[in-house]
Design a protein around this motif. Sequence first.
Motif, short mmCIF file in Angstrom:
data_model
loop_
_atom_site.label_atom_id
_atom_site.label_comp_id
_atom_site.label_asym_id
_atom_site.label_seq_id
_atom_site.Cartn_x
_atom_site.Cartn_y
_atom_site.Cartn_z
N ILE A 69 11.48 21.48 35.64
CA ILE A 69 11.95 20.32 34.88
C ILE A 69 10.76 19.47 34.43
O ILE A 69 10.72 18.99 33.29
CB ILE A 69 12.94 19.50 35.73
CG1 ILE A 69 14.19 20.32 36.02
CG2 ILE A 69 13.32 18.20 35.02
CD1 ILE A 69 15.15 19.66 36.99
N VAL A 70 9.79 19.28 35.32
CA VAL A 70 8.56 18.56 35.00
C VAL A 70 7.38 19.32 35.60
O VAL A 70 7.55 20.13 36.52
CB VAL A 70 8.57 17.12 35.54
CG1 VAL A 70 9.69 16.29 34.91
CG2 VAL A 70 8.68 17.11 37.07
N ARG A 71 6.19 19.03 35.09
CA ARG A 71 4.98 19.62 35.66
C ARG A 71 4.28 18.64 36.60
O ARG A 71 3.59 19.05 37.53
CB ARG A 71 4.02 20.01 34.55
CG ARG A 71 4.50 21.15 33.67
CD ARG A 71 3.47 21.48 32.60
NE ARG A 71 3.89 22.59 31.76
CZ ARG A 71 3.17 23.05 30.73
NH1 ARG A 71 1.99 22.48 30.44
NH2 ARG A 71 3.62 24.05 30.00
N ALA A 72 4.44 17.34 36.28
CA ALA A 72 3.78 16.28 37.04
C ALA A 72 4.69 15.06 36.99
O ALA A 72 5.69 15.04 36.25
CB ALA A 72 2.42 15.97 36.41
N PRO A 73 4.39 14.01 37.77
CA PRO A 73 5.21 12.81 37.71
C PRO A 73 5.34 12.30 36.28
O PRO A 73 4.34 12.04 35.61
CB PRO A 73 4.44 11.82 38.59
CG PRO A 73 3.69 12.68 39.55
CD PRO A 73 3.31 13.90 38.77
N PRO A 74 6.57 12.20 35.73
CA PRO A 74 6.75 11.81 34.32
C PRO A 74 6.31 10.37 34.08
O PRO A 74 6.62 9.47 34.87
CB PRO A 74 8.25 11.99 34.09
CG PRO A 74 8.86 11.91 35.45
CD PRO A 74 7.86 12.47 36.39
N GLN A 75 5.58 10.16 33.00
CA GLN A 75 5.11 8.82 32.63
C GLN A 75 5.89 8.25 31.46
O GLN A 75 5.86 7.05 31.21
CB GLN A 75 3.62 8.88 32.28
CG GLN A 75 2.74 9.42 33.39
CD GLN A 75 2.81 8.58 34.65
OE1 GLN A 75 2.70 7.35 34.60
NE2 GLN A 75 3.02 9.22 35.79
N SER A 76 6.57 9.11 30.71
CA SER A 76 7.38 8.66 29.58
C SER A 76 8.54 9.63 29.42
O SER A 76 8.56 10.70 30.05
CB SER A 76 6.55 8.60 28.29
OG SER A 76 6.05 9.88 27.96
N ILE A 77 9.51 9.27 28.59
CA ILE A 77 10.68 10.11 28.39
C ILE A 77 10.26 11.48 27.85
O ILE A 77 9.47 11.56 26.91
CB ILE A 77 11.68 9.44 27.43
CG1 ILE A 77 12.12 8.08 27.97
CG2 ILE A 77 12.90 10.34 27.22
CD1 ILE A 77 13.01 7.30 27.02
N ALA A 78 10.77 12.53 28.46
CA ALA A 78 10.39 13.88 28.05
C ALA A 78 11.61 14.79 28.06
O ALA A 78 12.46 14.70 28.95
CB ALA A 78 9.31 14.44 28.98
N GLU A 79 11.66 15.68 27.08
CA GLU A 79 12.77 16.63 26.99
C GLU A 79 12.53 17.80 27.93
O GLU A 79 11.41 18.29 28.08
CB GLU A 79 12.93 17.14 25.56
CG GLU A 79 14.12 18.09 25.39
CD GLU A 79 14.30 18.56 23.96
OE1 GLU A 79 15.20 19.41 23.74
OE2 GLU A 79 13.54 18.11 23.08
N VAL A 80 13.61 18.27 28.57
CA VAL A 80 13.57 19.47 29.39
C VAL A 80 13.89 20.65 28.46
O VAL A 80 14.98 20.73 27.89
CB VAL A 80 14.60 19.40 30.53
CG1 VAL A 80 14.54 20.69 31.38
CG2 VAL A 80 14.36 18.17 31.40
N ARG A 81 12.95 21.54 28.32
CA ARG A 81 13.10 22.62 27.34
C ARG A 81 13.38 23.98 27.96
O ARG A 81 14.03 24.83 27.34
CB ARG A 81 11.83 22.72 26.48
CG ARG A 81 11.56 21.48 25.64
CD ARG A 81 10.30 21.65 24.83
NE ARG A 81 10.02 20.49 23.98
CZ ARG A 81 10.54 20.30 22.78
NH1 ARG A 81 11.36 21.20 22.26
NH2 ARG A 81 10.24 19.22 22.07
N LYS A 82 12.90 24.23 29.16
CA LYS A 82 13.03 25.56 29.75
C LYS A 82 14.48 25.85 30.10
O LYS A 82 15.13 25.06 30.79
CB LYS A 82 12.16 25.67 31.00
CG LYS A 82 10.67 25.62 30.73
CD LYS A 82 9.88 25.78 32.02
CE LYS A 82 8.38 25.77 31.74
NZ LYS A 82 7.60 25.92 33.00
N GLN A 83 14.98 27.00 29.64
CA GLN A 83 16.36 27.36 29.90
C GLN A 83 16.62 27.55 31.39
O GLN A 83 17.71 27.24 31.88
CB GLN A 83 16.72 28.63 29.13
CG GLN A 83 16.90 28.41 27.64
CD GLN A 83 17.95 27.35 27.33
OE1 GLN A 83 19.08 27.43 27.80
NE2 GLN A 83 17.55 26.36 26.54
N GLU A 84 15.61 28.05 32.11
CA GLU A 84 15.79 28.22 33.56
C GLU A 84 16.00 26.86 34.23
O GLU A 84 16.81 26.73 35.16
CB GLU A 84 14.57 28.92 34.17
CG GLU A 84 14.37 30.35 33.71
CD GLU A 84 13.71 30.45 32.33
OE1 GLU A 84 13.35 29.39 31.76
OE2 GLU A 84 13.57 31.57 31.83
#
Length: 489
Positions: free
Chosen positions: A461-476
């Motif tokens: 869902i994320v690679r690192a602690p999110p700093q701003s709004i980000a879309e989740v793109r990976k289907q898994e």
Amino acid sequence: MHFLLDTNVLISAEPTRPGDVEARTPAVIELLRALSEGHHRISLHPASITEASGDKDEERRNIRLLLFGKYSQLAEPPALSARLTSVIGTPKPGTHNAVDLLLLSAVDADAVDYLITEDDGIHRRARRCSLRDRVLTISEALATVRALFPTVPFPPPRVSAILAHSLREDPIFGSFRVDYEGFDEWLKKCKREQRQTWVVETDERYAGVCIVNEDAFPSQGPVGKTLKICTFKIAESYRGFRYGELLLKTVFAYAVQNRFVKIFVEVFPKHYSLLDLFADFGFEDVGESKKKERVLLKSLQPSAADVADLSPIEVNIKYGPHAIRLAGARVFVVPIQPRFHRLLFPECEPQLALQIESHPFGNSIRKAYLSNSSLRKIKQGDVLLFYCSQTPQAITAIGVAEDTAVSNDPHLIARYVGKRTVYPFPEIERMAAAPILAILFRLSRALADPWTLGEISQAGIVRAPPQSIAEVRKQEAIKWIANRLDALY
């Protein structure tokens, strides 16, 4: 901010005789004081003054017109809105309906920020014309002004789950005795059966009461467990603080946890605001009871066929708030600072924090979130994963987007989120140094077990602690989310 007052508000504040003092008079006086302390503009519509001039009681008319003279009139009031008349129709000139529509036209033209009225008809028309969030009752106006321009802390409500036999006598039961003959005997039955009850307590009184019971839905065969809301009441003096939504959140969570398939409630037609509240959360009018009440029914477990033609937001409203449809929706991780997390999602906080800080709009299902994010992709029905950016560094709550707006005008943003905001106006002004993204959303649920940073990183869902709004793109990752939320995918 600029507030337009309906004369029915001022009549409560400016009684012409001792007998004219109403139960809501103290609330109106408190509201006018809050508006004055906040240096807000207050206006009356010239059409309202003209209407008041037609009062056939000469003494009362003259006194009211004299008292109304303390307030400025709206300059150059807009004409009837063509948009509104296309929805509602064109009223006969000079009628009460024409005055109501002129008040709404002032809101529609942005001549004022909000209209304050106790007229149920105006509120229903505002709902039809998508102006509901800018037309306030007295209590809603007081809550909104306090939220945007706080002057005193809010006493936190105490929501208690009890059995009916623990209920004490309280003024809140007075209206039930008027509406229902034999109410006291019925309440005794509830106590003997130890029915599940929730109460909202403030100042040693009940601000709200809800009693439920497993019951068979009228005129239908076996369809699974059905929950009946037997009693649902918010005390008059506590309306506007979203305690109705607070109780509904509790009922929905209880129904989902205990695997109820449907919920129903019976409401007399005169209780417009209660009918509107249930309609907002997917209850459908399916008929009339033997007592001439409207029977409202909500399903909680849709089939694939039930949702085939529904958008993600329609699924959430009709079958939610727990029901989520990911098909046709995007998913976004939304970081939120702890200070706003406490206000927006109080149910996610330790009990100690709840006793320190509370807010009316933290009680609600319909909420607003503000950000300086440059992202503009969020659409109605998209799923929002709220991530508390410090302790506990986890996704704690799930929302479904209803609408968005972008502006660096703090007044426009405050107007847009006013009935939902936990952001005080000075904070909105500070954020307005850059364009503000305002997101109106519905809370689907607070996670009993937050998704930790480690979990969501491993899930992609994320690679690192999110700093701003980000879309989740990976289907898994989206499949992982769907599985954890038991979402339609």
